[in-house]
Motif scaffolding. Structure first.
Motif, short mmCIF file in Angstrom:
data_model
loop_
_atom_site.label_atom_id
_atom_site.label_comp_id
_atom_site.label_asym_id
_atom_site.label_seq_id
_atom_site.Cartn_x
_atom_site.Cartn_y
_atom_site.Cartn_z
N GLY A 102 0.80 -1.22 0.00
CA GLY A 102 0.00 0.00 0.00
C GLY A 102 0.83 1.26 0.00
N SER A 103 2.06 1.19 0.53
CA SER A 103 2.91 2.38 0.56
C SER A 103 3.20 2.88 -0.85
N GLY A 138 8.86 4.23 0.95
CA GLY A 138 8.71 2.78 0.82
C GLY A 138 9.66 1.99 1.68
N VAL A 139 10.92 2.41 1.76
CA VAL A 139 11.89 1.67 2.56
C VAL A 139 11.61 1.83 4.04
N LEU A 140 11.21 3.03 4.49
CA LEU A 140 10.85 3.20 5.89
C LEU A 140 9.70 2.27 6.27
N ALA A 190 9.61 14.55 3.59
CA ALA A 190 8.18 14.29 3.42
C ALA A 190 7.92 12.79 3.25
N GLY A 191 8.80 12.10 2.54
CA GLY A 191 8.64 10.65 2.37
C GLY A 191 8.74 9.92 3.69
N TRP A 192 9.71 10.29 4.52
CA TRP A 192 9.83 9.67 5.84
C TRP A 192 8.60 9.94 6.70
N GLY A 195 5.61 8.11 5.30
CA GLY A 195 5.78 6.68 5.53
C GLY A 195 5.48 6.30 6.97
N TYR A 196 5.95 7.12 7.91
CA TYR A 196 5.66 6.86 9.32
C TYR A 196 4.15 6.91 9.57
N ALA A 197 3.49 7.93 9.04
CA ALA A 197 2.05 8.06 9.24
C ALA A 197 1.30 6.85 8.68
N TRP A 198 1.71 6.41 7.49
CA TRP A 198 1.06 5.25 6.87
C TRP A 198 1.29 3.99 7.69
#
Length: 223
Positions: A102-103, A138-140, A190-192, A195-198
């Motif tokens: 899903g990420s 994605g990696v996080l 922003a990606g990190w 990703g954390y929120a997701w």
């Protein structure tokens, strides 16, 4: 079955903080805030100069981005998903699938909405738009998901080491995207954050946490 729920208020506050950060970074680059544009430009310039001075720069960071990029994790996660289904741990398999696969959808949707151009100085070919960094996101999520599900299987004396290595890998991927000039630093942050929120959203919606997620052991009330 019952389970130990995460502390709702701290988790919710951390997710809100992460989303506020994404919104702030988004607003900042749209309106060309100096606090966003200047650090972005300086980091990209420094990376470009390093690539110009050192022939190993681009192959190193491009190789890292390829070998441990989100696409690789989305293929490898098929193995634990199948194993969890065979163990009749369907909830765990769903958590792995939804969070990691899903990420990619989250990244694609936000990239489409933001529609930020990639840096014109990019050192390797990269398709799509820039904000947020899909690699960072994605990696996080992939590393975080696997640590949540399987870290309890690691000996206690090694657990902290594995977690630290996971964090370093996430950081290294973010650095790589800036080093290659395919993302601004604000894209990576922003990606990190996204990703954390997701990951937290998937974790809360899965209804399971940490050891209960893997072993099916739960504590608390059924109510």
């Amino acid at each position: 079955m019952t389970y130990r729920r995460p502390a709702a208020i701290p988790v919710a506050m951390s997710v809100v903080a992460a989303l506020v950060l994404v919104a702030g970074l988004w607003t900042g680059w749209v309106h060309h805030w100096a606090g966003i544009d200047r650090p972005d430009a300086r980091a990209l310039d420094a990376a470009y100069r390093m690539a110009d001075a050192h022939g190993w720069w681009v192959p190193l960071w491009d190789g890292l981005s390829t070998i441990v990029g989100p696409g690789v994790w989305r293929v490898l996660v098929v193995v634990p998903i199948v194993l969890e289904i065979r163990r009749h741990q369907v909830r765990t398999a769903c958590f792995l699938a939804v969070s990691i696969w899903g990420s990619g959808l989250v990244s694609t949707v936000v990239k489409h909405l933001a529609d930020r151009d990639r840096p014109v100085t990019q050192l390797v070919s990269a398709s799509g738009t820039s904000f947020p960094s899909g690699h960072a996101l994605g990696v996080l999520v992939a590393v975080g998901t696997l640590l949540v599900v399987y870290s309890h299987l690691i000996r206690r004396s090694w657990r902290a080491v594995i977690v630290i290595l996971g964090v370093l890998l996430v950081i290294a991927i973010g650095v790589a995207r800036v080093a290659l000039n395919v993302h601004h630093p604000s894209d990576v942050l922003a990606g990190w954050a996204l990703g954390y929120a997701w990951l937290m959203l998937c974790l809360c919606l899965s209804g399971v946490l940490y050891r209960g997620l893997y072993r099916g052991r739960y504590t608390g009330s059924t109510r």
